[in-house]
Design a protein around this motif. Structure first.
Motif, PDB file in Angstrom:
ATOM      1  N   MET A 179       0.829  -1.198   0.000  1.00  0.00           N
ATOM      2  CA  MET A 179       0.000   0.000   0.000  1.00  0.00           C
ATOM      3  C   MET A 179       0.864   1.248   0.000  1.00  0.00           C
ATOM      4  SD  MET A 179      -2.967  -1.076   2.704  1.00  0.00           S
ATOM      5  CE  MET A 179      -4.016   0.246   2.167  1.00  0.00           C
ATOM      6  N   GLU A 180       0.302   2.312  -0.532  1.00  0.00           N
ATOM      7  CA  GLU A 180       0.937   3.609  -0.389  1.00  0.00           C
ATOM      8  C   GLU A 180       0.677   4.086   1.032  1.00  0.00           C
ATOM      9  OE1 GLU A 180      -0.934   5.815  -3.537  1.00  0.00           O
ATOM     10  OE2 GLU A 180       0.531   5.109  -5.011  1.00  0.00           O
ATOM     11  N   ARG A 181       1.527   4.980   1.512  1.00  0.00           N
ATOM     12  CA  ARG A 181       1.346   5.508   2.860  1.00  0.00           C
ATOM     13  C   ARG A 181      -0.031   6.148   2.966  1.00  0.00           C
ATOM     14  NH1 ARG A 181       6.551   5.852   5.421  1.00  0.00           N
ATOM     15  NH2 ARG A 181       8.128   5.389   3.854  1.00  0.00           N
ATOM     16  N   SER A 182      -0.748   5.770   4.011  1.00  0.00           N
ATOM     17  CA  SER A 182      -2.115   6.249   4.195  1.00  0.00           C
ATOM     18  C   SER A 182      -2.616   5.803   5.563  1.00  0.00           C
ATOM     19  CB  SER A 182      -3.027   5.677   3.109  1.00  0.00           C
ATOM     20  OG  SER A 182      -3.083   4.266   3.220  1.00  0.00           O
ATOM     21  N   ILE A 183      -3.769   6.319   5.938  1.00  0.00           N
ATOM     22  CA  ILE A 183      -4.452   5.862   7.149  1.00  0.00           C
ATOM     23  C   ILE A 183      -4.760   4.372   7.009  1.00  0.00           C
ATOM     24  CG2 ILE A 183      -6.621   6.052   8.443  1.00  0.00           C
ATOM     25  CD1 ILE A 183      -5.312   8.608   9.029  1.00  0.00           C
ATOM     26  N   ASP A 184      -5.241   3.975   5.830  1.00  0.00           N
ATOM     27  CA  ASP A 184      -5.575   2.564   5.599  1.00  0.00           C
ATOM     28  C   ASP A 184      -4.371   1.654   5.797  1.00  0.00           C
ATOM     29  OD1 ASP A 184      -8.258   2.994   5.079  1.00  0.00           O
ATOM     30  OD2 ASP A 184      -8.016   2.980   2.901  1.00  0.00           O
ATOM     31  N   MET A 185      -3.180   2.117   5.433  1.00  0.00           N
ATOM     32  CA  MET A 185      -1.989   1.294   5.603  1.00  0.00           C
ATOM     33  C   MET A 185      -1.737   1.030   7.092  1.00  0.00           C
ATOM     34  SD  MET A 185       1.995   1.908   4.539  1.00  0.00           S
ATOM     35  CE  MET A 185       2.391   2.847   5.991  1.00  0.00           C
ATOM     36  N   LEU A 190      -2.883 -11.003   0.691  1.00  0.00           N
ATOM     37  CA  LEU A 190      -2.265  -9.723   0.347  1.00  0.00           C
ATOM     38  C   LEU A 190      -3.280  -8.607   0.527  1.00  0.00           C
ATOM     39  CD1 LEU A 190       0.062  -8.012  -0.855  1.00  0.00           C
ATOM     40  CD2 LEU A 190      -0.884  -8.533  -3.120  1.00  0.00           C
ATOM     41  N   LEU A 191      -2.922  -7.605   1.327  1.00  0.00           N
ATOM     42  CA  LEU A 191      -3.729  -6.405   1.478  1.00  0.00           C
ATOM     43  C   LEU A 191      -3.134  -5.322   0.588  1.00  0.00           C
ATOM     44  CD1 LEU A 191      -4.157  -6.249   5.376  1.00  0.00           C
ATOM     45  CD2 LEU A 191      -5.511  -7.511   3.698  1.00  0.00           C
ATOM     46  N   THR A 192      -3.982  -4.654  -0.175  1.00  0.00           N
ATOM     47  CA  THR A 192      -3.503  -3.617  -1.078  1.00  0.00           C
ATOM     48  C   THR A 192      -4.601  -2.578  -1.301  1.00  0.00           C
ATOM     49  OG1 THR A 192      -2.312  -3.211  -3.143  1.00  0.00           O
ATOM     50  CG2 THR A 192      -4.129  -4.810  -3.225  1.00  0.00           C
ATOM     51  N   GLN A 193      -4.359  -1.694  -2.239  1.00  0.00           N
ATOM     52  CA  GLN A 193      -5.330  -0.678  -2.657  1.00  0.00           C
ATOM     53  C   GLN A 193      -5.714  -0.972  -4.102  1.00  0.00           C
ATOM     54  OE1 GLN A 193      -2.294   2.092  -1.587  1.00  0.00           O
ATOM     55  NE2 GLN A 193      -3.654   3.200  -0.192  1.00  0.00           N
ATOM     56  N   HIS A 194      -6.939  -0.620  -4.449  1.00  0.00           N
ATOM     57  CA  HIS A 194      -7.471  -0.932  -5.772  1.00  0.00           C
ATOM     58  C   HIS A 194      -6.543  -0.474  -6.901  1.00  0.00           C
ATOM     59  CE1 HIS A 194     -10.281  -1.655  -8.995  1.00  0.00           C
ATOM     60  NE2 HIS A 194     -10.139  -0.405  -9.381  1.00  0.00           N
ATOM     61  N   HIS A 195      -6.057   0.771  -6.826  1.00  0.00           N
ATOM     62  CA  HIS A 195      -5.250   1.303  -7.929  1.00  0.00           C
ATOM     63  C   HIS A 195      -3.874   0.634  -8.051  1.00  0.00           C
ATOM     64  CE1 HIS A 195      -3.831   3.801  -4.559  1.00  0.00           C
ATOM     65  NE2 HIS A 195      -2.729   3.983  -5.278  1.00  0.00           N
ATOM     66  N   LEU A 196      -3.477  -0.143  -7.046  1.00  0.00           N
ATOM     67  CA  LEU A 196      -2.191  -0.843  -7.101  1.00  0.00           C
ATOM     68  C   LEU A 196      -2.334  -2.304  -7.513  1.00  0.00           C
ATOM     69  CD1 LEU A 196      -0.535   0.442  -3.801  1.00  0.00           C
ATOM     70  CD2 LEU A 196      -0.057   1.209  -6.139  1.00  0.00           C
ATOM     71  N   HIS A 197      -3.520  -2.845  -7.373  1.00  0.00           N
ATOM     72  CA  HIS A 197      -3.743  -4.276  -7.561  1.00  0.00           C
ATOM     73  C   HIS A 197      -3.202  -4.793  -8.894  1.00  0.00           C
ATOM     74  CE1 HIS A 197      -6.760  -7.824  -7.062  1.00  0.00           C
ATOM     75  NE2 HIS A 197      -5.632  -8.237  -7.577  1.00  0.00           N
ATOM     76  N   SER A 221      -5.102 -14.860  -2.207  1.00  0.00           N
ATOM     77  CA  SER A 221      -6.235 -13.977  -1.941  1.00  0.00           C
ATOM     78  C   SER A 221      -5.741 -12.546  -1.810  1.00  0.00           C
ATOM     79  CB  SER A 221      -6.939 -14.382  -0.652  1.00  0.00           C
ATOM     80  OG  SER A 221      -7.509 -15.650  -0.783  1.00  0.00           O
ATOM     81  N   VAL A 222      -6.409 -11.642  -2.522  1.00  0.00           N
ATOM     82  CA  VAL A 222      -6.041 -10.226  -2.493  1.00  0.00           C
ATOM     83  C   VAL A 222      -7.234  -9.432  -1.985  1.00  0.00           C
ATOM     84  CG1 VAL A 222      -5.279  -8.243  -3.857  1.00  0.00           C
ATOM     85  CG2 VAL A 222      -4.461 -10.539  -4.433  1.00  0.00           C
ATOM     86  N   ILE A 223      -6.993  -8.591  -0.992  1.00  0.00           N
ATOM     87  CA  ILE A 223      -8.033  -7.748  -0.412  1.00  0.00           C
ATOM     88  C   ILE A 223      -7.675  -6.291  -0.701  1.00  0.00           C
ATOM     89  CG2 ILE A 223      -9.234  -7.077   1.714  1.00  0.00           C
ATOM     90  CD1 ILE A 223      -9.432 -10.119   1.002  1.00  0.00           C
ATOM     91  N   ARG A 268     -11.693  -0.709  -0.891  1.00  0.00           N
ATOM     92  CA  ARG A 268     -12.996  -1.139  -1.420  1.00  0.00           C
ATOM     93  C   ARG A 268     -13.688  -2.125  -0.478  1.00  0.00           C
ATOM     94  NH1 ARG A 268     -13.183  -1.135  -7.783  1.00  0.00           N
ATOM     95  NH2 ARG A 268     -12.580   1.044  -8.021  1.00  0.00           N
ATOM     96  N   LEU A 269     -13.118  -2.346   0.677  1.00  0.00           N
ATOM     97  CA  LEU A 269     -13.633  -3.335   1.617  1.00  0.00           C
ATOM     98  C   LEU A 269     -14.487  -2.647   2.681  1.00  0.00           C
ATOM     99  CD1 LEU A 269     -13.473  -6.338   2.574  1.00  0.00           C
ATOM    100  CD2 LEU A 269     -11.549  -5.620   4.004  1.00  0.00           C
ATOM    101  N   ASP A 270     -15.654  -3.191   2.938  1.00  0.00           N
ATOM    102  CA  ASP A 270     -16.528  -2.672   3.983  1.00  0.00           C
ATOM    103  C   ASP A 270     -16.576  -3.699   5.109  1.00  0.00           C
ATOM    104  OD1 ASP A 270     -18.415  -1.498   5.590  1.00  0.00           O
ATOM    105  OD2 ASP A 270     -20.090  -1.814   4.205  1.00  0.00           O
ATOM    106  N   VAL A 271     -16.001  -3.346   6.245  1.00  0.00           N
ATOM    107  CA  VAL A 271     -15.995  -4.258   7.394  1.00  0.00           C
ATOM    108  C   VAL A 271     -16.823  -3.692   8.546  1.00  0.00           C
ATOM    109  CG1 VAL A 271     -13.799  -5.374   6.835  1.00  0.00           C
ATOM    110  CG2 VAL A 271     -13.799  -3.297   8.221  1.00  0.00           C
ATOM    111  N   ALA A 272     -17.683  -2.721   8.248  1.00  0.00           N
ATOM    112  CA  ALA A 272     -18.474  -2.053   9.284  1.00  0.00           C
ATOM    113  C   ALA A 272     -19.354  -3.027  10.060  1.00  0.00           C
ATOM    114  CB  ALA A 272     -19.311  -0.942   8.670  1.00  0.00           C
ATOM    115  N   HIS A 273     -19.742  -4.132   9.449  1.00  0.00           N
ATOM    116  CA  HIS A 273     -20.613  -5.097  10.124  1.00  0.00           C
ATOM    117  C   HIS A 273     -19.851  -6.042  11.058  1.00  0.00           C
ATOM    118  CE1 HIS A 273     -19.177  -7.080   6.492  1.00  0.00           C
ATOM    119  NE2 HIS A 273     -19.425  -8.239   7.072  1.00  0.00           N
ATOM    120  N   HIS A 274     -18.530  -5.993  11.029  1.00  0.00           N
ATOM    121  CA  HIS A 274     -17.741  -6.833  11.934  1.00  0.00           C
ATOM    122  C   HIS A 274     -17.655  -6.163  13.303  1.00  0.00           C
ATOM    123  CE1 HIS A 274     -16.326  -9.978   9.204  1.00  0.00           C
ATOM    124  NE2 HIS A 274     -16.375  -9.037   8.275  1.00  0.00           N
TER     125      HIS A 274
END
Length: 173
Positions: free
Chosen positions: A79-85, A123-130, A140-142, A146-152
């Motif tokens: 991933m690029e540096r980000s909050i998500d990373m 593998l965890l990544t971002q859509h634009h890098l996949h 498996s690539v996540i 684009r992932l919604d885990v709000a229900h967890h």
């Protein structure tokens, strides 16, 4: 080396065990409980409080656990540096996994070698890098953006870890 230099090297190489040391994710959990509204993370114009960081990481960690991540499962993160990373790294640790950073700037051959040699199972990544990442068949690539885990659940995962569990695998040049 002389005997004195050998003695010093042996002394410096002793990895004394610290029984009261806690994993970093548990320190963040403790801080989230003590000062939930305090700023934990700032990136460009985004920020997260300790409570928000812990909640996001917990939800992703529970998702990862559901995918089979357990102590010492190697999880790649490209991933690029980000909050998500940061959330991704913390979630990997909370699930018991060991993160394997894959710098998207590295040549494709280097990334493929690291992914195969480390034995990443996910593998965890971002859509634009996949599309630019060399992903082996069956891996498996996540895409975290684009992932919604709000229900967890947002509770801290109850994964039993100790100081001897693998936390990360780093490849240097």
């Amino acid at each position: 080396l002389g005997k004195e230099e050998q003695r010093l090297l042996n002394e410096w190489g002793v990895n004394s065990h610290h029984p009261d040391a806690q994993p970093v994710h548990q320190l963040i959990e403790r801080q989230a409980a003590a000062t939930p509204a305090a700023t934990a993370l700032v990136f460009e114009d985004q920020s997260l409080s300790y409570a928000e960081l812990n909640t996001h990481a917990n939800r992703l960690a529970h998702y990862l656990i559901g995918l089979g991540v357990k102590p010492e499962t190697r999880v790649g993160i490209a991933m690029e540096r980000s909050i998500d990373m940061v959330v991704g790294l913390l979630a990997i640790l909370k699930s018991g996994g060991a993160y394997v950073p894959l710098d998207p700037e590295y040549p494709s051959e280097r990334l493929a070698f690291i992914a195969e040699d480390s034995g990443i199972e996910l593998l965890l990544t971002q859509h634009h890098l996949h599309e630019s990442l060399p992903v082996a068949d069956g891996l498996s690539v996540i895409e975290l953006d684009r992932l919604d885990v709000a229900h967890h659940t947002s509770t801290n995962p109850a994964v039993a870890l100790h100081g001897e569990h693998l936390a990360y695998v780093i490849y240097t040049s």
